[in-house]
Design a protein around this motif. Sequence first.
Motif, PDB file in Angstrom:
ATOM      1  N   LEU A  67       0.845  -1.209   0.000  1.00 41.21           N
ATOM      2  CA  LEU A  67       0.000   0.000   0.000  1.00 41.21           C
ATOM      3  C   LEU A  67       0.877   1.255   0.000  1.00 41.21           C
ATOM      4  CD1 LEU A  67      -2.824  -0.951   2.535  1.00 41.21           C
ATOM      5  CD2 LEU A  67      -3.146  -0.415   0.104  1.00 41.21           C
ATOM      6  N   GLY A  68       1.949   1.216   0.790  1.00 40.79           N
ATOM      7  CA  GLY A  68       2.860   2.360   0.839  1.00 40.79           C
ATOM      8  C   GLY A  68       3.536   2.596  -0.508  1.00 40.79           C
ATOM      9  N   ARG A  69       3.985   1.516  -1.129  1.00 43.27           N
ATOM     10  CA  ARG A  69       4.640   1.643  -2.434  1.00 43.27           C
ATOM     11  C   ARG A  69       3.666   2.161  -3.494  1.00 43.27           C
ATOM     12  NH1 ARG A  69       6.764  -3.591  -2.184  1.00 43.27           N
ATOM     13  NH2 ARG A  69       6.067  -4.030  -4.302  1.00 43.27           N
ATOM     14  N   ALA A  70       2.437   1.636  -3.458  1.00 48.38           N
ATOM     15  CA  ALA A  70       1.432   2.084  -4.424  1.00 48.38           C
ATOM     16  C   ALA A  70       1.105   3.560  -4.204  1.00 48.38           C
ATOM     17  CB  ALA A  70       0.172   1.230  -4.300  1.00 48.38           C
ATOM     18  N   ALA A  71       1.041   3.968  -2.926  1.00 47.78           N
ATOM     19  CA  ALA A  71       0.742   5.374  -2.622  1.00 47.78           C
ATOM     20  C   ALA A  71       1.837   6.283  -3.180  1.00 47.78           C
ATOM     21  CB  ALA A  71       0.597   5.571  -1.118  1.00 47.78           C
ATOM     22  N   ASP A  72       3.096   5.893  -2.993  1.00 43.20           N
ATOM     23  CA  ASP A  72       4.210   6.684  -3.545  1.00 43.20           C
ATOM     24  C   ASP A  72       4.083   6.789  -5.055  1.00 43.20           C
ATOM     25  OD1 ASP A  72       5.453   7.196  -1.164  1.00 43.20           O
ATOM     26  OD2 ASP A  72       6.801   5.469  -1.269  1.00 43.20           O
ATOM     27  N   MET A  73       3.799   5.683  -5.686  1.00 40.66           N
ATOM     28  CA  MET A  73       3.697   5.640  -7.147  1.00 40.66           C
ATOM     29  C   MET A  73       2.555   6.544  -7.651  1.00 40.66           C
ATOM     30  SD  MET A  73       2.962   2.173  -9.284  1.00 40.66           S
ATOM     31  CE  MET A  73       1.173   2.211  -9.207  1.00 40.66           C
ATOM     32  N   LEU A  74       1.406   6.447  -6.994  1.00 43.40           N
ATOM     33  CA  LEU A  74       0.246   7.224  -7.453  1.00 43.40           C
ATOM     34  C   LEU A  74       0.412   8.705  -7.135  1.00 43.40           C
ATOM     35  CD1 LEU A  74      -2.497   4.651  -6.405  1.00 43.40           C
ATOM     36  CD2 LEU A  74      -1.745   5.185  -8.738  1.00 43.40           C
ATOM     37  N   ALA A  75       1.109   9.010  -6.032  1.00 45.63           N
ATOM     38  CA  ALA A  75       1.350  10.415  -5.677  1.00 45.63           C
ATOM     39  C   ALA A  75       2.228  11.079  -6.732  1.00 45.63           C
ATOM     40  CB  ALA A  75       2.008  10.499  -4.303  1.00 45.63           C
ATOM     41  N   ARG A  76       3.235  10.346  -7.219  1.00 45.23           N
ATOM     42  CA  ARG A  76       4.188  10.919  -8.184  1.00 45.23           C
ATOM     43  C   ARG A  76       3.642  11.011  -9.600  1.00 45.23           C
ATOM     44  NH1 ARG A  76       8.162   7.505  -5.746  1.00 45.23           N
ATOM     45  NH2 ARG A  76       7.690   5.984  -7.359  1.00 45.23           N
ATOM     46  N   ASP A  77       2.664  10.162  -9.931  1.00 41.22           N
ATOM     47  CA  ASP A  77       2.205  10.025 -11.317  1.00 41.22           C
ATOM     48  C   ASP A  77       1.264  11.184 -11.677  1.00 41.22           C
ATOM     49  OD1 ASP A  77       0.991   9.343 -13.699  1.00 41.22           O
ATOM     50  OD2 ASP A  77       0.864   7.212 -13.200  1.00 41.22           O
ATOM     51  N   ASP A  78       1.749  12.090 -12.544  1.00 43.57           N
ATOM     52  CA  ASP A  78       0.955  13.270 -12.897  1.00 43.57           C
ATOM     53  C   ASP A  78      -0.299  12.937 -13.695  1.00 43.57           C
ATOM     54  OD1 ASP A  78       2.605  15.018 -11.601  1.00 43.57           O
ATOM     55  OD2 ASP A  78       3.863  15.397 -13.371  1.00 43.57           O
ATOM     56  N   THR A  79      -0.340  11.756 -14.293  1.00 42.65           N
ATOM     57  CA  THR A  79      -1.555  11.397 -15.045  1.00 42.65           C
ATOM     58  C   THR A  79      -2.668  10.943 -14.110  1.00 42.65           C
ATOM     59  OG1 THR A  79      -0.972   9.061 -15.377  1.00 42.65           O
ATOM     60  CG2 THR A  79      -0.117  10.639 -16.994  1.00 42.65           C
ATOM     61  N   VAL A  80      -2.322  10.686 -12.851  1.00 47.82           N
ATOM     62  CA  VAL A  80      -3.337  10.282 -11.872  1.00 47.82           C
ATOM     63  C   VAL A  80      -3.857  11.516 -11.158  1.00 47.82           C
ATOM     64  CG1 VAL A  80      -3.744   9.006  -9.727  1.00 47.82           C
ATOM     65  CG2 VAL A  80      -2.388   7.968 -11.557  1.00 47.82           C
ATOM     66  N   PRO A 126      -1.324  13.796  -2.542  1.00 46.20           N
ATOM     67  CA  PRO A 126      -1.874  15.162  -2.652  1.00 46.20           C
ATOM     68  C   PRO A 126      -2.991  15.271  -3.697  1.00 46.20           C
ATOM     69  CG  PRO A 126       0.232  15.030  -3.774  1.00 46.20           C
ATOM     70  CD  PRO A 126      -0.018  13.664  -3.185  1.00 46.20           C
ATOM     71  N   LYS A 127      -3.889  14.314  -3.677  1.00 46.92           N
ATOM     72  CA  LYS A 127      -4.997  14.232  -4.629  1.00 46.92           C
ATOM     73  C   LYS A 127      -6.169  13.633  -3.877  1.00 46.92           C
ATOM     74  CE  LYS A 127      -1.333  12.845  -7.715  1.00 46.92           C
ATOM     75  NZ  LYS A 127      -0.770  12.015  -8.760  1.00 46.92           N
ATOM     76  N   PRO A 128      -7.396  13.836  -4.369  1.00 47.86           N
ATOM     77  CA  PRO A 128      -8.522  13.224  -3.671  1.00 47.86           C
ATOM     78  C   PRO A 128      -8.394  11.702  -3.647  1.00 47.86           C
ATOM     79  CG  PRO A 128      -9.292  14.880  -5.233  1.00 47.86           C
ATOM     80  CD  PRO A 128      -7.827  14.675  -5.504  1.00 47.86           C
ATOM     81  N   VAL A 129      -8.591  11.113  -2.477  1.00 46.06           N
ATOM     82  CA  VAL A 129      -8.551   9.654  -2.310  1.00 46.06           C
ATOM     83  C   VAL A 129      -9.889   9.227  -1.699  1.00 46.06           C
ATOM     84  CG1 VAL A 129      -7.390   7.703  -1.210  1.00 46.06           C
ATOM     85  CG2 VAL A 129      -6.047   9.670  -1.977  1.00 46.06           C
ATOM     86  N   ILE A 130     -10.599   8.374  -2.403  1.00 40.27           N
ATOM     87  CA  ILE A 130     -11.945   7.972  -1.983  1.00 40.27           C
ATOM     88  C   ILE A 130     -11.936   6.485  -1.665  1.00 40.27           C
ATOM     89  CG2 ILE A 130     -14.348   7.724  -2.751  1.00 40.27           C
ATOM     90  CD1 ILE A 130     -13.649  10.145  -4.697  1.00 40.27           C
ATOM     91  N   ALA A 131     -12.444   6.116  -0.491  1.00 38.61           N
ATOM     92  CA  ALA A 131     -12.617   4.700  -0.174  1.00 38.61           C
ATOM     93  C   ALA A 131     -13.973   4.263  -0.704  1.00 38.61           C
ATOM     94  CB  ALA A 131     -12.545   4.477   1.335  1.00 38.61           C
TER      95      ALA A 131
END
Length: 265
Positions: free
Chosen positions: A42-55, A102-107
């Motif tokens: 989960l931590g690795r995925a969060a880092d990846m999604l935080a950095r990815d400008d297309t997300v 730093p983007k909306p995260v919805i559960a």
Amino acid sequence: MGMENAEFRYLVVERDEEGIAVLRLNRPEARNALNLELIAELGRAADMLARDDTVRAVIVTGGEEVFAAGGDIKEMAGKYAPDMLNAYGADLSGFEKIERIPKPVIAAVSGYALGGGCELALVCDMIVASETAVFGMPEITLGIIPGAGGTQRLPRLVGPHRAKEMIFTGSFFDVHACREMGLVNSVVPVERLMEEAKELARRCIRNGAVALACAKACVNEGMNTDLYTGLAYERKCFSLLFSTEDQKEGMQAFIEKRKPAFKGR
Ligand code: HXC
């Protein structure tokens, strides 16, 4: 759709052309119980999604059957305090990494969200739930207490009395009770869950990405500090947004009576 799933054993990550990423827990044989490896992923995925400008936004889900049944009881059963301090203490930062995207995260919660599963939903910005969703903090029935933010984030969200009822009794709460206490943003039939979460994400990301990031940081920082520190932080973020193209575009579009075309800068 994304292709980075090879690096995850217990997660499926998909990204669509709208910029909405779906992070799905995938450990069905254990009701998505969160073992150390899954928490690290989960931590690795969060880092990846935080950095990815297309997300532009992230949806965290466990699928239709179960969100997550909590920390992995079989993995924890034989552990002692030093093990927990070292291993879980360090790895629980995976939860904080999700909170800090730093983007909306919805559960998008369907079925059980218990213990660490409930705590995972609590690090998200909003919770959309299906009619089958059940929330609870059953740790006390195992002789422990919530260990991934439950005693801290839950009372901040629903108030100390309701949080204590959930934490002291270990009882499960149905989705309507959770809606009433403000834990859940909306309730929909299970087959509508992902669409409802995506629709909420769309309503956020049609706005500028920099303003969204600032809004999230202000609310999160403000919840952790006193009013005047929070207000000072807000004032700085508010003022800094006047150095973005999106602010110029947003206000110009209003004056010209048209829809703004935000660029996220
Ligand atoms: C390990 C778990 C698990 C868990 C379920 N399983 N929850 N394994 N850790 N938290 C396993 C079961 O052992 C079983 O394995 C299989 O998943 C299916 O579970 P069942 O109980 O048969 O399913 P069901 O009858 O549908 O009941 C679902 C349930 C129940 C209500 C979610 O499983 C349950 O009460 N789980 C524990 C909930 C809990 O106490 N959570 C708090 C954990 S402590 P087999 O091998 O028999 O098929 C915590 C602190 C963490 O969260 C802090 C750090 C993250």
